[in-house]
Scaffold this active site. Sequence first.
Site, PDB file in Angstrom:
ATOM      1  N   LYS A 121       0.831  -1.208   0.000  1.00  0.00           N
ATOM      2  CA  LYS A 121       0.000   0.000   0.000  1.00  0.00           C
ATOM      3  C   LYS A 121       0.863   1.256   0.000  1.00  0.00           C
ATOM      4  CE  LYS A 121      -1.109   2.478   3.220  1.00  0.00           C
ATOM      5  NZ  LYS A 121      -1.441   3.113   4.509  1.00  0.00           N
ATOM      6  N   ASP A 139      -6.095   1.109   1.226  1.00  0.00           N
ATOM      7  CA  ASP A 139      -6.051   1.178   2.688  1.00  0.00           C
ATOM      8  C   ASP A 139      -7.390   0.697   3.237  1.00  0.00           C
ATOM      9  OD1 ASP A 139      -7.807   3.222   2.095  1.00  0.00           O
ATOM     10  OD2 ASP A 139      -6.689   4.782   3.153  1.00  0.00           O
TER      11      ASP A 139
END
Length: 211
Positions: A121, A139
């Site tokens: 991420k 996220d």
Amino acid sequence: MLKAKQINEIFERFSANKPDPKIELDYYCPFTLLVAVVLSAQATDKGVNRVTPKLFEIANTPQKMIELGEEKLKEIIKSIGLYNAKAKNIILMSKALIERFGGEVPASMIELSSLPGVGRKSANVILNCVFNEPTIAVDTHIFRVSNRIGFCKTNTPEKTELELMKKVPAKWRPKAHFWLVLHGRYTCKARKPECGSCIINDICEYKYKCF
């Protein structure tokens, strides 16, 4: 599941509502963004932004971060969750940047992911914000929103990323991450989504809408 036409309409509305969305972490160079992203794991952007001005005034390069040292770094970031582990990783990350990348933030997923404290991420955030790659960093907000709205039915962030990369039209991908994060943060909230003010509530497939 939403159809291609509906997905495109969602991003048409996001774009009309906020044409130029940006990350809410404060930074001014690739390294400071990388540090801020590492600090933001399981923490709020606002919380990170409260400590980074002081930190970046002292340590805005890998070498200066190493010179600051782990203990002094902990003292500055102690209001942020998991600050002990984050301080350790940031120092190790700074050393790796100098030893392996000449002090520069690398521009590939493999290289970024090899840095201490940097997961997929975080790497996607850097690739998007610094190197203008059309990546989608999943996220908790994007994971929730994507499954709730009807983009996908997935059980991991990586699977969600793969589905979004397939389904989000290419023209929207460069900013898709920001629109989805902001939508999840301010409208499609975890406990009580604000469906009454949602600009896509007529398209969204969520069964438990709150009006």
